[in-house]
Scaffold this motif. Structure first.
Motif, PDB file in Angstrom:
ATOM      1  N   LEU A 256      52.075  24.229  40.992  1.00  0.00           N
ATOM      2  CA  LEU A 256      50.664  24.554  41.189  1.00  0.00           C
ATOM      3  C   LEU A 256      50.470  25.431  42.421  1.00  0.00           C
ATOM      4  O   LEU A 256      49.669  26.377  42.398  1.00  0.00           O
ATOM      5  N   ALA A 257      51.196  25.151  43.482  1.00  0.00           N
ATOM      6  CA  ALA A 257      51.095  25.977  44.683  1.00  0.00           C
ATOM      7  C   ALA A 257      51.545  27.410  44.401  1.00  0.00           C
ATOM      8  O   ALA A 257      50.900  28.378  44.830  1.00  0.00           O
ATOM      9  N   GLU A 258      52.651  27.556  43.685  1.00  0.00           N
ATOM     10  CA  GLU A 258      53.141  28.893  43.330  1.00  0.00           C
ATOM     11  C   GLU A 258      52.138  29.604  42.422  1.00  0.00           C
ATOM     12  O   GLU A 258      51.903  30.808  42.550  1.00  0.00           O
ATOM     13  N   ALA A 259      51.552  28.852  41.488  1.00  0.00           N
ATOM     14  CA  ALA A 259      50.636  29.447  40.520  1.00  0.00           C
ATOM     15  C   ALA A 259      49.341  29.915  41.178  1.00  0.00           C
ATOM     16  O   ALA A 259      48.842  31.008  40.881  1.00  0.00           O
ATOM     17  N   THR A 260      48.769  29.110  42.061  1.00  0.00           N
ATOM     18  CA  THR A 260      47.531  29.523  42.730  1.00  0.00           C
ATOM     19  C   THR A 260      47.777  30.719  43.650  1.00  0.00           C
ATOM     20  O   THR A 260      46.941  31.612  43.760  1.00  0.00           O
ATOM     21  N   ALA A 261      48.952  30.752  44.295  1.00  0.00           N
ATOM     22  CA  ALA A 261      49.283  31.895  45.151  1.00  0.00           C
ATOM     23  C   ALA A 261      49.437  33.165  44.322  1.00  0.00           C
ATOM     24  O   ALA A 261      48.972  34.248  44.717  1.00  0.00           O
ATOM     25  N   ALA A 262      50.078  33.053  43.146  1.00  0.00           N
ATOM     26  CA  ALA A 262      50.255  34.219  42.282  1.00  0.00           C
ATOM     27  C   ALA A 262      48.915  34.734  41.767  1.00  0.00           C
ATOM     28  O   ALA A 262      48.677  35.957  41.730  1.00  0.00           O
ATOM     29  N   ALA A 263      48.018  33.823  41.394  1.00  0.00           N
ATOM     30  CA  ALA A 263      46.702  34.238  40.917  1.00  0.00           C
ATOM     31  C   ALA A 263      45.899  34.903  42.028  1.00  0.00           C
ATOM     32  O   ALA A 263      45.182  35.882  41.794  1.00  0.00           O
ATOM     33  N   SER A 264      46.040  34.394  43.238  1.00  0.00           N
ATOM     34  CA  SER A 264      45.330  34.979  44.372  1.00  0.00           C
ATOM     35  C   SER A 264      45.833  36.394  44.665  1.00  0.00           C
ATOM     36  O   SER A 264      45.046  37.301  44.959  1.00  0.00           O
ATOM     37  N   ARG A 265      47.147  36.579  44.573  1.00  0.00           N
ATOM     38  CA  ARG A 265      47.700  37.933  44.757  1.00  0.00           C
ATOM     39  C   ARG A 265      47.232  38.862  43.644  1.00  0.00           C
ATOM     40  O   ARG A 265      46.940  40.037  43.880  1.00  0.00           O
ATOM     41  N   TYR A 266      47.157  38.323  42.453  1.00  0.00           N
ATOM     42  CA  TYR A 266      46.765  39.133  41.297  1.00  0.00           C
ATOM     43  C   TYR A 266      45.361  39.715  41.475  1.00  0.00           C
ATOM     44  O   TYR A 266      45.137  40.902  41.212  1.00  0.00           O
TER      45      TYR A 266
END
Length: 280
Positions: A256-266
């Protein structure tokens, strides 16, 4: 054949649309770009280390996508090439990134259900993600996945979520993971007993995303703050990243931490341009 068999077992097969999008915001952000849940989710999963293939129908106007250098990391073997126009979306958002209206022409994606059913029949041991969006017949596809005891996850799209959640509800307890935003979670909670669902990832824009397992919260993560340039596709990016990390053995909290960070970068990055066809 053993090598081919191993290849599809180790990938994520994403059933959904790839589209030509036009996004609009009151402050004049947005414009023409590549879109579609199957594309964004597959790209995110691939970037996070899980081979992914879009199970999609491409029109003549996007026939060249597999040859595009920016997209050559994807496995394009599950696409169907068809004569006609690809799906188009005209998406209007408010300043907070909430979808206000959508206009759609599904084009060749009207053939997606038949293509998806044939693909599941051919690769019943694959790991699937189903983007529960029109024009897909979700009851037919999810019913076949449950019948074949395939591993699958699902997500929804708010404008059609009420109807799609209702159509999908008999098979949702068999899904490994469901991805919904806060508004979709309310619809989900009305349609099924969320205590029967193994894993639900609930996002809420820039606010904390949470994971619920059989009704109990087991993880949360706040997306790192980034100024949003484009929000369409952020949820797909989160889902693809989360699935890739979970399939590679990461804990729920880490995924979840990796996923939220990736979405934020996106949301802070430039949108995917529509590539010109190659000449010659």
């Amino acid at each position: 054949m053993p090598d081919l068999l191993g290849a599809y077992v180790e990938r994520l097969d994403v059933i959904g649309n790839i589209s030509l999008d036009l996004t609009r915001y009151p402050d004049h952000r947005g414009g023409a770009r590549l879109g579609g849940a199957a594309l964004f989710l597959s790209l995110a999963a691939t970037k996070a280390g899980r081979r992914a293939t879009p199970v999609c129908v491409l029109g003549s106007d996007l026939a060249h996508l597999p040859e595009t250098p920016e997209l050559d990391t994807l496995d394009w073997s599950a696409r169907l090439q068809a004569e006609g126009t690809s799906t188009t979306f005209d998406l209007a958002y408010d300043l907070q990134g909430e979808l206000v209206s959508v206009r759609t022409d599904y084009g060749v994606a009207e053939a997606l259900t038949e293509h998806a059913l044939g693909h599941v029949d051919t690769y019943p041991r694959a790991t699937f993600h189903v983007c529960c969006r029109r024009p897909l017949d979700v009851a037919a596809v999810l019913g076949l996945l449950v019948q074949t005891a395939a591993d699958f996850s699902v997500d929804f799209f708010l404008p059609s979520a009420e109807a799609m959640i209702r159509a999908a509800s008999p098979w949702l307890p068999a899904a490994t993971t469901l991805f919904v935003n806060a508004a979709e979670f309310q619809l989900l909670d009305q349609a099924v007993d969320c205590g029967t669902l193994p894993e639900v990832v609930v996002t809420d824009g820039p606010r904390a995303a949470v994971v619920r397992r059989f009704g109990h919260q087991v993880a949360s993560a706040v997306p790192p703050p980034h100024a949003a340039r484009e929000v369409s596709g952020a949820g797909d990016t989160l889902a693809g990243t989360f699935l890739a990390h979970r399939l590679r053995g990461a804990t729920t909290a880490r995924a979840l931490a990796e996923a939220t960070a990736a979405a934020s970068r996106y949301v802070a990055a430039p949108p995917l341009p529509i590539p010109a066809p190659r000449r010659g």
